[in-house]
Write an enzyme that holds these catalytic residues in place. Sequence first.
Site, PDB file in Angstrom:
ATOM      1  N   TYR A  60      31.365  24.690  55.098  1.00 54.10           N
ATOM      2  CA  TYR A  60      31.252  25.897  54.281  1.00 54.10           C
ATOM      3  C   TYR A  60      30.935  25.458  52.853  1.00 54.10           C
ATOM      4  O   TYR A  60      31.797  25.003  52.110  1.00 54.10           O
ATOM      5  CB  TYR A  60      32.556  26.690  54.270  1.00 54.10           C
ATOM      6  CG  TYR A  60      32.931  27.368  55.567  1.00 54.10           C
ATOM      7  CD1 TYR A  60      32.111  27.324  56.686  1.00 54.10           C
ATOM      8  CD2 TYR A  60      34.122  28.066  55.685  1.00 54.10           C
ATOM      9  CE1 TYR A  60      32.465  27.946  57.870  1.00 54.10           C
ATOM     10  CE2 TYR A  60      34.490  28.694  56.862  1.00 54.10           C
ATOM     11  CZ  TYR A  60      33.667  28.631  57.951  1.00 54.10           C
ATOM     12  OH  TYR A  60      34.036  29.248  59.123  1.00 54.10           O
ATOM     13  N   PRO A 206      36.344  39.294  63.006  1.00 64.43           N
ATOM     14  CA  PRO A 206      37.275  40.344  63.419  1.00 64.43           C
ATOM     15  C   PRO A 206      36.852  41.726  62.944  1.00 64.43           C
ATOM     16  O   PRO A 206      37.272  42.734  63.511  1.00 64.43           O
ATOM     17  CB  PRO A 206      38.595  39.920  62.767  1.00 64.43           C
ATOM     18  CG  PRO A 206      38.189  39.084  61.586  1.00 64.43           C
ATOM     19  CD  PRO A 206      36.951  38.362  62.035  1.00 64.43           C
ATOM     20  N   LEU A 207      35.998  41.748  61.919  1.00 62.31           N
ATOM     21  CA  LEU A 207      35.453  43.020  61.427  1.00 62.31           C
ATOM     22  C   LEU A 207      33.969  43.145  61.772  1.00 62.31           C
ATOM     23  O   LEU A 207      33.261  43.933  61.157  1.00 62.31           O
ATOM     24  CB  LEU A 207      35.657  43.125  59.909  1.00 62.31           C
ATOM     25  CG  LEU A 207      37.105  43.127  59.441  1.00 62.31           C
ATOM     26  CD1 LEU A 207      37.190  43.128  57.927  1.00 62.31           C
ATOM     27  CD2 LEU A 207      37.859  44.320  60.023  1.00 62.31           C
ATOM     28  N   GLY A 208      33.516  42.358  62.734  1.00 60.67           N
ATOM     29  CA  GLY A 208      32.113  42.433  63.146  1.00 60.67           C
ATOM     30  C   GLY A 208      31.148  42.141  62.029  1.00 60.67           C
ATOM     31  O   GLY A 208      30.142  42.827  61.873  1.00 60.67           O
ATOM     32  N   THR A 213      33.553  47.978  59.183  1.00 60.42           N
ATOM     33  CA  THR A 213      33.981  48.693  57.984  1.00 60.42           C
ATOM     34  C   THR A 213      32.922  49.693  57.529  1.00 60.42           C
ATOM     35  O   THR A 213      33.208  50.561  56.719  1.00 60.42           O
ATOM     36  CB  THR A 213      34.255  47.715  56.829  1.00 60.42           C
ATOM     37  OG1 THR A 213      33.038  47.074  56.444  1.00 60.42           O
ATOM     38  CG2 THR A 213      35.275  46.673  57.231  1.00 60.42           C
TER      39      THR A 213
END
Length: 282
Positions: A60, A206-208, A213
Amino acid sequence: MADDVLLLGGDLPVRRLGLGTGGLVGPGYWGPRGSRAQALALLLTAAERGVTLIDTADNYGPDLAEELIAEALHPYGERLVIATKGGVVRTGPDRWHAAGRPEQLRAMCEASLRRLRVESIGLYQLHRFDPAVPETEQLGALAQLRAEGKIRHIGLDTVTAGQLRRALEVVPVAAVQNPYNLVDRSSAEVLALCEARGIAFLPYYPLGSGALTRESAAAVTAVAAEHRAGPGQIALAWLLHRSPVLCPTPGTGSLAHLAENLDAATIRLTPQELSVLDALGE
């Protein structure tokens, strides 16, 4: 909902809502995102809010996320667990190459130890199996690092159920990272195996990737309205209710979004709401 603490590897307690650090680096996991001061402030705030699991990777940035963690949080408190990954080399935004030869994995792990300023990494995850290297050789390299005390627990990222079963014949696996969220249940077989073996499952996206959102189904929006919450908070709360081994580590570069994500741990979904949300993945 199950207890909010999970024993990683059977002996390392972490709160089940952690922080991912992909949001601290630029698009495609390349270069910086925003100011260094903003990234450091977010890491400090997460720790102050009680986050005990921070998930990162050597690629990262590359290197940048690990350096930020050390700058913001070292020396780490006894409760804080840093999970990092090796086995992938990035050569540009969203350009990555598996690198799983034993000597490569050793060099990557030792470089992460230096950047994180630790003698042992709480959870070290093989970012991908390298198809050019026998799985047993890659796992053997991690086992050797664990025997030397440089790794406390071994994790695997993006694996099939078959790969996980084979790995468990070679090394103890404490955690798996696979995609899993309200609308993506493609790793359901892996999750079931993790539940049976007591292995933590850290669902990535986890939030795509933010889609949950922004583009929530009417059912999610309705449940969110009942709790005066956002759809992303409902998506995280659903994961925490779904299985006691699920340990989401959503990433963000925003202090406001960090607060929203962590507040999801306080949401208690009713059986009826869970039934509605469960149906979204069918």
